[in-house]
Design a protein around this motif. Structure first.
Motif, PDB file in Angstrom:
ATOM      1  N   SER A  36     -20.483 -34.037 -79.473  1.00  0.00           N
ATOM      2  CA  SER A  36     -19.460 -34.596 -80.362  1.00  0.00           C
ATOM      3  C   SER A  36     -18.256 -33.670 -80.492  1.00  0.00           C
ATOM      4  CB  SER A  36     -20.053 -34.856 -81.750  1.00  0.00           C
ATOM      5  OG  SER A  36     -19.040 -35.235 -82.664  1.00  0.00           O
ATOM      6  N   ASN A  37     -17.079 -34.262 -80.360  1.00  0.00           N
ATOM      7  CA  ASN A  37     -15.845 -33.489 -80.522  1.00  0.00           C
ATOM      8  C   ASN A  37     -15.311 -33.544 -81.944  1.00  0.00           C
ATOM      9  OD1 ASN A  37     -15.579 -32.664 -77.777  1.00  0.00           O
ATOM     10  ND2 ASN A  37     -14.826 -34.713 -77.240  1.00  0.00           N
ATOM     11  N   SER A  38     -15.915 -34.391 -82.783  1.00  0.00           N
ATOM     12  CA  SER A  38     -15.415 -34.551 -84.145  1.00  0.00           C
ATOM     13  C   SER A  38     -16.333 -33.920 -85.190  1.00  0.00           C
ATOM     14  CB  SER A  38     -15.223 -36.035 -84.472  1.00  0.00           C
ATOM     15  OG  SER A  38     -16.457 -36.727 -84.363  1.00  0.00           O
ATOM     16  N   THR A  71     -10.685 -31.677 -95.753  1.00  0.00           N
ATOM     17  CA  THR A  71     -10.314 -33.095 -95.779  1.00  0.00           C
ATOM     18  C   THR A  71      -9.165 -33.407 -94.817  1.00  0.00           C
ATOM     19  OG1 THR A  71      -8.898 -32.653 -97.700  1.00  0.00           O
ATOM     20  CG2 THR A  71     -11.109 -33.524 -98.124  1.00  0.00           C
ATOM     21  N   VAL A  72      -8.335 -32.430 -94.492  1.00  0.00           N
ATOM     22  CA  VAL A  72      -7.224 -32.688 -93.576  1.00  0.00           C
ATOM     23  C   VAL A  72      -7.585 -32.335 -92.145  1.00  0.00           C
ATOM     24  CG1 VAL A  72      -5.541 -32.271 -95.402  1.00  0.00           C
ATOM     25  CG2 VAL A  72      -6.188 -30.391 -93.907  1.00  0.00           C
ATOM     26  N   THR A  73      -8.808 -31.854 -91.937  1.00  0.00           N
ATOM     27  CA  THR A  73      -9.282 -31.535 -90.602  1.00  0.00           C
ATOM     28  C   THR A  73     -10.026 -32.736 -90.035  1.00  0.00           C
ATOM     29  OG1 THR A  73      -9.555 -29.198 -91.181  1.00  0.00           O
ATOM     30  CG2 THR A  73     -10.718 -29.971 -89.228  1.00  0.00           C
ATOM     31  N   ARG A  74      -9.750 -33.096 -88.799  1.00  0.00           N
ATOM     32  CA  ARG A  74     -10.445 -34.213 -88.173  1.00  0.00           C
ATOM     33  C   ARG A  74     -11.936 -33.906 -88.096  1.00  0.00           C
ATOM     34  NH1 ARG A  74     -11.697 -35.269 -82.670  1.00  0.00           N
ATOM     35  NH2 ARG A  74     -12.011 -37.494 -82.221  1.00  0.00           N
ATOM     36  N   HIS A  75     -12.758 -34.771 -88.665  1.00  0.00           N
ATOM     37  CA  HIS A  75     -14.205 -34.544 -88.659  1.00  0.00           C
ATOM     38  C   HIS A  75     -14.957 -35.849 -88.884  1.00  0.00           C
ATOM     39  CE1 HIS A  75     -13.213 -34.415 -92.983  1.00  0.00           C
ATOM     40  NE2 HIS A  75     -14.470 -34.819 -93.203  1.00  0.00           N
ATOM     41  N   ALA A  76     -16.227 -35.847 -88.472  1.00  0.00           N
ATOM     42  CA  ALA A  76     -17.074 -37.019 -88.676  1.00  0.00           C
ATOM     43  C   ALA A  76     -17.428 -37.140 -90.155  1.00  0.00           C
ATOM     44  CB  ALA A  76     -18.347 -36.889 -87.832  1.00  0.00           C
ATOM     45  N   THR A  77     -17.401 -38.368 -90.676  1.00  0.00           N
ATOM     46  CA  THR A  77     -17.648 -38.569 -92.106  1.00  0.00           C
ATOM     47  C   THR A  77     -18.869 -39.442 -92.390  1.00  0.00           C
ATOM     48  OG1 THR A  77     -16.164 -40.480 -92.149  1.00  0.00           O
ATOM     49  CG2 THR A  77     -15.191 -38.323 -92.646  1.00  0.00           C
TER      50      THR A  77
END
Length: 227
Positions: A126-128, A147-153
């Motif tokens: 996974s890249n996220s 919260t402003v970093t691209r990530h899986a939620t």
């Protein structure tokens, strides 16, 4: 050893694959010492389990008992270990996550919180997902503006308590190693409606505490997971 700082109060700490020499060190404008590790016979009432050194020694004793198949370790619970880690880092127990690495299926699976065990897996590719990057790169990371970093939620929105699920505002992620290999990931987070309401920023001192705990955690994961 390089330190790179992003535009959102985020920094990464690059460590070699073998972290044995850094288990008790922390990077912040050079090398500083974390709390010293004390031999088991020196641990007494002066070192409560809420201290990092006391918890390190407690985990070492549990790992030794499990290795010897000692009956005293029969009541061992990784969830209780997570609660002690939460107390040490001054976070809620549901803000501590420990994941194991499946080399067979090439994914991370949750060991705690228990509510996430059956929710799903995190592919190592996974890249996220921050946890996947932590495992792949064997590198701890602190992000105080998550919260402003691209990530899986997908796991973040799972309700873990009777209260409404909150967003992860700040996070500390570190690899758990055993015999030079990453076998797990530990993440400590601060959740809330905003960064300010979630609590103080994570610091290099917090990272030092987690790195000190990663060695005994590695021994424990070796004995309680199938891989």
């Amino acid at each position: 050893m390089d330190c790179s700082f992003g535009g959102h109060k985020r920094f990464e700490i690059f460590l070699p694959i073998r972290m044995n020499t850094l288990e008790n060190e922390v990077v912040t404008h050079g090398i500083r010492r974390a709390e010293p590790l004390l031999p088991p016979d020196l641990i007494n009432d002066k070192f409560p389990m809420s201290t990092t050194s006391g918890l390190v020694n407690e985990l070492e004793r549990i790992a030794t008992a499990l290795s010897a198949e000692d009956g005293s370790a029969s009541q061992f619970s990784l969830a209780s270990v997570a609660e002690k880690i939460a107390k040490t880092l001054s976070v809620k127990k549901d803000e501590v996550a420990i994941m194991g690495v499946s080399t067979r299926w090439r994914h991370l699976h949750f060991l705690v919180p228990e509510a996430l065990k059956n929710v799903g897996f995190i592919p190592l590719s996974s890249n996220s997902a921050l946890a996947a990057r932590t495992a792949r790169d064997s590198r701890p990371e602190i992000d105080n503006n998550f919260t402003v970093t691209r990530h899986a939620t997908v796991f973040e929105v799972v309700k873990l308590t009777s209260e409404a699920a909150e967003s992860i505002q700040k996070i500390l992620s570190a690899p758990i190693l055993a015999e030079g290999k990453v076998i797990g990931v530990i993440q400590i987070s601060r959740k809330g409606a905003s960064p300010g309401s979630s609590g103080p920023d994570f610091t290099a001192d917090d990272l030092g505490k987690i790195l000190a705990l990663c060695k005994p955690l590695g021994k424990l994961l070796q004995r309680i997971t199938s891989e």
